[in-house]
Design an enzyme around this catalytic site. Structure first.
Site, short mmCIF file in Angstrom:
data_model
loop_
_atom_site.label_atom_id
_atom_site.label_comp_id
_atom_site.label_asym_id
_atom_site.label_seq_id
_atom_site.Cartn_x
_atom_site.Cartn_y
_atom_site.Cartn_z
N GLU A 171 -35.93 -21.76 -6.69
CA GLU A 171 -37.32 -21.88 -6.25
C GLU A 171 -38.23 -21.69 -7.47
O GLU A 171 -38.02 -20.79 -8.28
CB GLU A 171 -37.63 -20.80 -5.21
N GLU A 176 -49.01 -18.71 -6.56
CA GLU A 176 -49.15 -17.93 -5.34
C GLU A 176 -50.31 -16.97 -5.53
O GLU A 176 -50.51 -16.43 -6.62
CB GLU A 176 -47.90 -17.13 -5.03
#
Length: 421
Positions: A171, A176
């Site tokens: 990932e 974020e």
């Protein structure tokens, strides 16, 4: 390292079942220069969405799929729907992902009746990339409990036979944000032995206490074999390589697909509270993946067949850039980035003190997007700084190891000729 959080493993059975840009146009040298025959060094857009269309229209289904369901792994509160109430074009060239405090269809979540709806989109089965410049220009929401993200999963991800489960599939979190940190975003990688709270990454904070929700910002990675470099608005803030993993497996030399989502609540951001305003919106102006047609991550050879080299492979600001025997190390692997910069070791080739005079030395420095870090590879094999209209030059035509590089009026001499690759 990014703030701790639990698994970002894909939440949805539906996704597991289906898993079976800004282009770089190099600035020409000044037209009055007789020595520089410039050609554009452009990028090939392998994926691009600028979200043009009428207000209320759904996203382009040839590029994106909408996931549906909840997420027990992170204890998020939203139910992802396929409704245009949660993901739609605004008619002004944006995708708007909207989180709402509602439950119009009696959706059930891991904690009982769902309290919120939102949207999560991915390109699985439609587009996957291996290397290049991956970016999104977005304006994120503000508010306690908001969790917007732009990220990627390995294209081989899945839980059915023949697929690779999370985190082994890999990932890459390009951006974020958790709402209680309005000025900070995080970039992280997750893989076997370094996942969840053990993910490897870093944070970037806007200067002056500004909040990311106040304006659009561009979040990007420059991704090459054995390296990923993160930037915000062209400013690099971290680079990761296999050397950062402590012997654990690097799983990022393969195709990945893209994901955009706006989560509500969860173990990392915490739940919304009385101060959180709904609806909350993640506004996406564009998403692109580009690969330069100039060689990327390759040596640049010049006088006497020697290479452009970062002295001592030292990534510190101000490290001299020199001529040295070609040795294949990362200190000699250069990338022409889509913003016109020339990068190695996660930093940029920089003309010291913004110099434009003959003899101004070049060095390695944090990427800033300034004109002293812009370069053009011309058809005549010159590497030109357009601000100074001068060429990358080996000082005094000296082929010895360690000779410093500089900028100088373009002469067509052998000490200004460079071959990439």
């Amino acid at each position: 390292m990014a703030r701790p959080r639990l698994l970002r493993r894909c939440l949805l059975t539906a996704l597991s079942a289906v898993l079976a840009g800004s282009a770089m146009v190099a600035t020409p040298a000044h037209a009055d220069s007789p020595h520089v025959s410039s050609s554009e060094v452009s990028a090939t857009a392998t994926f691009s969405d600028t979200f043009d269309g009428p207000a209320g229209a759904p996203v382009d289904s040839t590029k994106w799929r909408l996931e549906t369901g909840d997420n027990v792994n992170n204890h998020e509160r939203q139910y992802y729907t396929s409704s245009t109430r949660n993901a739609a074009l605004d008619g002004q060239g944006h995708l708007v992902i909207t989180a709402r405090r509602e439950n119009p269809a009696n959706y059930q979540c891991w904690y009982g009746t769902c309290q919120y709806t939102s949207a999560r989109l991915n390109t699985s089965g439609k587009f996957a990339a291996q290397y290049g410049h991956v970016e999104a220009r977005m304006k994120i929401p503000r508010g306690q409990g908001m969790w917007p993200a732009f990220w990627m999963l390995g294209n081989d991800f899945g839980y059915e036979p023949g697929k690779v489960p999370w985190p082994d599939a890999g990932e890459i979190d390009i951006m974020e944000n958790v709402g209680y940190e309005p000025s900070t975003i995080h970039g992280t990688i997750h893989g076997p032995g370094y996942s969840g709270t053990g993910g490897i990454g870093a944070a970037y904070t806007l200067p002056g206490g500004r909040a990311f929700a106040d304006d659009f910002h561009t979040f990007a990675i420059d991704w090459a074999p054995d390296s990923i470099t993160w930037s915000v608005d062209g400013v690099v803030y971290q680079r990761r390589t296999p050397a950062d993993l402590g012997g654990k497996k690097w799983v990022f030399n393969k195709p990945f697909f893209l994901i955009l989502n706006l989560a509500v609540g969860g173990d990392w951001p915490g739940d919304p509270n009385g101060s959180t305003q709904f609806p909350a919106q993640l506004v996406v102006d564009s998403v692109s993946v580009t690969t330069s047609n100039a060689p990327t991550g390759r040596p640049i050879r010049g006088l006497a067949g020697k290479c452009v080299d970062v002295a001592g492979a030292n990534p510190a600001n101000g490290t001299p850039v020199q001529l040295y025997d070609c040795n294949g190390t990362a200190a000699q692997q250069w990338t022409f980035a889509p913003d016109g910069s020339l990068r190695a070791l996660g930093k940029c080739l920089d003309v010291k003190d913004h110099g434009t005079a003959d003899g101004s030395p070049v060095q390695l420095w944090d990427c800033s997007g300034n004109p002293n870090q812009k370069w053009v590879l011309s058809s005549g094999h010159d590497i030109v700084n357009p601000q100074a209209n001068k060429c990358l030059d080996v000082t005094e035509n000296n082929p010895a190891n360690g000779t410093r590089l500089q900028i100088w009026t373009c002469t067509g001499g052998a000490n200004q000729k460079w071959t990439v690759g």
